[in-house]
Design an enzyme around this catalytic site. Structure first.
Site, mmCIF file in Angstrom:
data_model
loop_
_atom_site.group_PDB
_atom_site.id
_atom_site.type_symbol
_atom_site.label_atom_id
_atom_site.label_comp_id
_atom_site.label_asym_id
_atom_site.label_seq_id
_atom_site.Cartn_x
_atom_site.Cartn_y
_atom_site.Cartn_z
ATOM 1 N N CYS A 74 0.857 -1.136 -0.156
ATOM 2 C CA CYS A 74 -0.044 0.068 -0.056
ATOM 3 C C CYS A 74 0.914 1.260 0.233
ATOM 4 O O CYS A 74 1.607 1.540 0.699
ATOM 5 C CB CYS A 74 -0.864 0.029 1.197
ATOM 6 S SG CYS A 74 -2.080 1.388 1.437
ATOM 7 N N ASN A 171 -6.998 -4.114 -8.310
ATOM 8 C CA ASN A 171 -7.481 -2.789 -8.055
ATOM 9 C C ASN A 171 -8.002 -2.346 -9.423
ATOM 10 O O ASN A 171 -7.126 -2.536 -10.419
ATOM 11 C CB ASN A 171 -6.371 -2.044 -7.132
ATOM 12 C CG ASN A 171 -6.165 -2.757 -6.000
ATOM 13 O OD1 ASN A 171 -6.884 -2.703 -4.953
ATOM 14 N ND2 ASN A 171 -4.955 -3.171 -5.996
ATOM 15 N N CYS A 199 -5.161 5.849 -3.741
ATOM 16 C CA CYS A 199 -4.505 4.814 -3.781
ATOM 17 C C CYS A 199 -2.953 4.928 -4.136
ATOM 18 O O CYS A 199 -2.946 5.269 -5.456
ATOM 19 C CB CYS A 199 -5.296 3.547 -4.464
ATOM 20 S SG CYS A 199 -4.241 2.178 -4.498
#
Length: 265
Positions: A74, A171, A199
């Site tokens: 992430c 994603n 993101c």
């Protein structure tokens, strides 16, 4: 579980609950992680992170999605954890840390502004209708005329589970080109199973995909600015015969701290 201290950070609208776990005292079940991240029954977050010790770097990043599952990398979470580690005094201006995808370098460029070195991308696919690449997490990129007009949840969920991604998923990013080096993005994140305000790995993937498909291929240093719903980010990299030295830059700051009292039965 007795009350334990936590910290809440946000990075361009991605929000995270962070626990200082350098002494190894905390562990959470998937059920408890999902409860912590629940916005009505818990603290509320896109994911949780544990800051842990690492023998060869300044610290280790352990990340879990809001559904309780261990996550791939992430980018915004990494930048938030760097801001937290800086708050703890673990480094002065630059650091290195271990994450699930390997070693990362990071820098504090100013108040609440963090630069994070990303891994080289892999699994690149440039198709007529979309792009796919892995920037620490897998990302499907679709270029659209107006990103704000897209029903991100409905369309993102369709693609996230469709072939070839299936249950493991990807994603999904809807990217609007505002200029040669300026993008706007809306992202559906697996694990959260919803739209998120930003993101980091998705912003990185969008910038690279845009450069490879649309950008001028001049050799040298490049910076692409990406406007997410939660804030402005930038991706910088060097291009010779291929893209290297990729950095994600953007805001990351503390929101509040408190005590967590455990899973209520």
């Amino acid at each position: 579980m007795s009350a334990i201290p936590f910290y809440k950070y946000q990075a361009a609208g991605n929000d995270f609950v962070i626990f200082d776990n350098r002494n190894g005292q905390f562990s959470f079940s998937a059920q408890e992680i999902a409860r912590i991240c629940h916005r009505q029954f818990g603290i509320g977050a896109d994911g949780i992170m544990l800051l842990e010790t690492d023998a060869s770097t300044d610290f280790k990043m352990v990340y879990f999605n809001a559904d309780g599952a261990p996550s791939s990398m992430c980018g915004n979470g990494g930048r938030a954890l760097v801001a937290f580690a800086h708050h703890l005094g673990l480094f002065e201006n630059s650091c290195s840390f271990m994450a699930v995808d390997g070693l990362h370098q990071a820098k504090v460029l100013g108040p609440n502004y963090i630069a994070l070195e990303m891994q080289d991308y892999k699994d690149l696919l440039l198709a007529d209708t979309h792009c796919f690449l892995d920037t620490g997490s897998p990302h499907h990129i679709e270029f659209v005329a107006q990103s704000e007009a897209v029903d991100v949840v409905q369309e993102g969920r369709k693609i996230r589970y469709a072939a070839p991604y299936g249950e493991k998923g990807a994603n999904v990013n809807f990217v609007e080109v505002l200029g040669p080096k300026q993008l706007q993005i809306a992202t559906y994140e697996r694990g959260v199973e919803n739209e998120t305000l930003a993101c980091g790995t998705g912003v990185t993937a969008a910038a690279i995909a845009h450069f490879l498909q649309h950008g001028p291929k001049a050799k040298g240093h490049h910076r692409i600015e990406v406007r997410a719903k939660g804030g402005e980010l930038a991706v910088e990299f060097d291009y010779q015969e291929e893209i290297k030295n990729i950095w994600l830059l953007g805001p990351a700051q503390a929101v509040f701290q408190g005590q967590y009292f455990g899973l209520q039965k």
